[in-house]
Design an enzyme around this catalytic site. Structure first.
Site, PDB file in Angstrom:
ATOM      1  N   SER A  98      12.649  -7.010   1.544  1.00 44.22           N
ATOM      2  CA  SER A  98      11.803  -6.388   0.524  1.00 44.22           C
ATOM      3  C   SER A  98      12.597  -6.310  -0.770  1.00 44.22           C
ATOM      4  O   SER A  98      13.639  -5.654  -0.820  1.00 44.22           O
ATOM      5  CB  SER A  98      11.388  -4.981   0.962  1.00 44.22           C
ATOM      6  N   GLU A 236      -1.276 -14.122  -8.898  1.00 46.28           N
ATOM      7  CA  GLU A 236      -0.533 -13.005  -9.485  1.00 46.28           C
ATOM      8  C   GLU A 236      -0.156 -13.242 -10.944  1.00 46.28           C
ATOM      9  O   GLU A 236      -0.195 -12.327 -11.752  1.00 46.28           O
ATOM     10  CB  GLU A 236       0.735 -12.711  -8.668  1.00 46.28           C
ATOM     11  N   HIS A 252     -10.108 -30.503  10.459  1.00 44.10           N
ATOM     12  CA  HIS A 252     -10.887 -30.165  11.646  1.00 44.10           C
ATOM     13  C   HIS A 252     -11.960 -29.129  11.347  1.00 44.10           C
ATOM     14  O   HIS A 252     -12.592 -28.617  12.259  1.00 44.10           O
ATOM     15  CB  HIS A 252      -9.936 -29.686  12.750  1.00 44.10           C
ATOM     16  N   LYS A 346      -1.890   0.619  -4.613  1.00 46.15           N
ATOM     17  CA  LYS A 346      -0.757   1.393  -4.072  1.00 46.15           C
ATOM     18  C   LYS A 346      -0.902   2.878  -4.377  1.00 46.15           C
ATOM     19  O   LYS A 346      -0.598   3.720  -3.540  1.00 46.15           O
ATOM     20  CB  LYS A 346       0.564   0.856  -4.645  1.00 46.15           C
TER      21      LYS A 346
HETATM   22  O1  LIG Z   1       9.481  -7.693  -1.968  1.00 43.11           O
HETATM   23  P1  LIG Z   1       8.759  -6.408  -2.025  1.00 43.11           P
HETATM   24  O2  LIG Z   1       9.305  -5.490  -3.064  1.00 43.11           O
HETATM   25  O3  LIG Z   1       8.664  -5.771  -0.694  1.00 43.11           O
HETATM   26  O4  LIG Z   1       7.303  -6.732  -2.499  1.00 43.11           O
HETATM   27  C1  LIG Z   1       6.442  -7.481  -1.711  1.00 43.11           C
HETATM   28  C2  LIG Z   1       5.221  -7.826  -2.499  1.00 43.11           C
HETATM   29  O5  LIG Z   1       4.590  -6.638  -2.907  1.00 43.11           O
HETATM   30  C3  LIG Z   1       4.237  -6.730  -4.281  1.00 43.11           C
HETATM   31  O6  LIG Z   1       5.175  -6.032  -5.026  1.00 43.11           O
HETATM   32  C4  LIG Z   1       2.884  -6.206  -4.518  1.00 43.11           C
HETATM   33  O7  LIG Z   1       2.492  -5.242  -3.627  1.00 43.11           O
HETATM   34  C5  LIG Z   1       4.305  -8.206  -4.564  1.00 43.11           C
HETATM   35  O8  LIG Z   1       4.346  -8.489  -5.925  1.00 43.11           O
HETATM   36  C6  LIG Z   1       5.481  -8.588  -3.758  1.00 43.11           C
HETATM   37  O9  LIG Z   1       5.583  -9.955  -3.593  1.00 43.11           O
END
Ligand SMILES: O=P(O)(O)OC[C@H]1O[C@](O)(CO)[C@@H](O)[C@@H]1O
EC number: 5.3.1.8
Length: 354
Positions: A98, A236, A252, A346
């Protein structure tokens, strides 16, 4: 139209063009981070790898899955869920990826990995993931922050590649990284805004996709994840829709759905991604499919990877998609960086506790 540099600058106040231009330097730094990884996990300690992450971080894991397909003797799986599959156990290496370190699904999967007794490595810039993993005593690969996660593909992918080399799951990739940096450094001088349309493939392709529905087709085992990356980048960065699918699977089912409604199909602008390692039969399928949809869809463009090594070829296609998504953003007069709908989502999710 895309030669208007002022217009490009106005629609890119937050510097996404610069971040994309800097990808070769990012890969160099990511390579150095990767070379310094010092985990003591060995290939014989694990019988599978699960990379857990979302969005750009999942793409990094998924690219790795495809990259190692011809070498790695254990399964590599990408997980994009709050929980991990039941087969995750003490012989599983779980890589929690992440960029922000705060993505809720990844944090939840990390906890699940702990519960299941997996070997864990985190790759992140910081956030809760780094905090928890360090507290729990797991190895953390710390990568530089300050970018949108999707602009940090070098950081989320290259150190994992080096980790696989370190563990002994694949052979060294130093030459491939070197070639990738060279190829991308050359390509950016061909795709950058200062290069006029007639010499700039990224701009010419963007003009075909503009006001159309981009449909990106890749091939299983080579360009499948790259097609997905193009789709994600267009959504995005450009704030416009795009879809992807993969050969041979689309032969297919999806191929049959090209008869009605004609006015919708007429908006489809297909991009077919080709690589020298494509399975021959899939390459033939692409050609036949092109003939079948010509005259029905708006157009089909063939795009070929550049470079010798698998890694350079992969990134050459990714890079073109990145530039196309930025030029599309310019034409739609959108700033590529903010992702307002995701922020709203979010915030709403944060209000609801279970
Ligand atoms: O790498 P992270 O910070 O977990 O984010 C994962 C994904 O979530 C986002 O921030 C959006 O929710 C995306 O832009 C990103 O690719």
């Amino acid at each position: 139209m895309l030669d208007n540099l002022e217009m490009i600058a106005q629609n890119d106040p937050s510097g996404m063009f610069q971040a994309v231009y800097n990808l070769p330097e990012q890969i160099q730094k990511a390579y150095e981070i990767g070379r310094n990884i010092s985990v003591d996990i060995k290939a014989e300690d694990i019988d599978k790898v699960v990379i857990t992450g979302l969005g750009g971080s999942a793409i990094g894991g998924n690219l790795l899955r495809v990259f190692v397909l011809d070498q790695c003797r254990i399964p590599v799986i990408v997980n994009r869920d709050y929980v991990l599959p039941a087969y995750v156990d003490s012989k599983t290496l779980v890589i929690a990826s992440s960029y922000s370190g705060n993505t809720e699904e990844t944090l939840s999967a990390y906890q699940d990995a702990k519960t299941k007794g997996a070997k864990i490595i985190a790759i992140t810039t910081g956030g809760k993931l780094k905090e928890m993993a360090e507290k729990d005593g797991y190895y953390v690969i710390t990568i530089p922050g300050g970018l949108s996660p999707r602009a940090a593909l070098g950081y989320s992918f290259i150190p994992l590649l080096m980790l696989f080399v370190r563990i002994g799951l694949i052979s060294p990739v130093d030459d491939q990284v070197e070639e990738t940096i060279k190829v991308l450094s050359d390509l950016r001088e061909r795709y950058k805004p200062e290069v006029p349309e007639e010499k700039n493939l990224a701009k010419r392709l963007t003009l075909k996709l503009w006001n159309k529905l981009p449909i990106i087709y890749g091939i299983s085992g080579t360009t499948e994840v790259i097609a997905e990356r193009w789709k994600g980048q267009i959504c995005e960065n450009s704030k416009s829709p795009a879809y992807f699918n993969v050969f041979s699977e689309l032969n297919h089912n999806e191929i049959v759905g090209t008869e009605s409604p004609k006015h919708v199909l007429g908006l489809f602008e297909i991009v077919m991604l080709h690589d020298t390692e494509d399975h021959k039969r899939n390459a033939i399928r692409m050609d036949i499919t092109k003939d079948l949809v010509k005259g029905v869809v708006s157009g089909v463009s063939d795009i070929y990877s550049i470079g010798n090594s698998r890694l350079a070829r992969m990134f050459s296609l990714i890079y073109l998609g990145d530039y196309v998504s930025l030029y599309l953003a310019t034409l739609y007069q959108n700033d590529p960086t903010p992702v307002k709908k995701i922020d709203i989502l979010k915030n709403k999710l944060a209000e609801i506790k279970d």
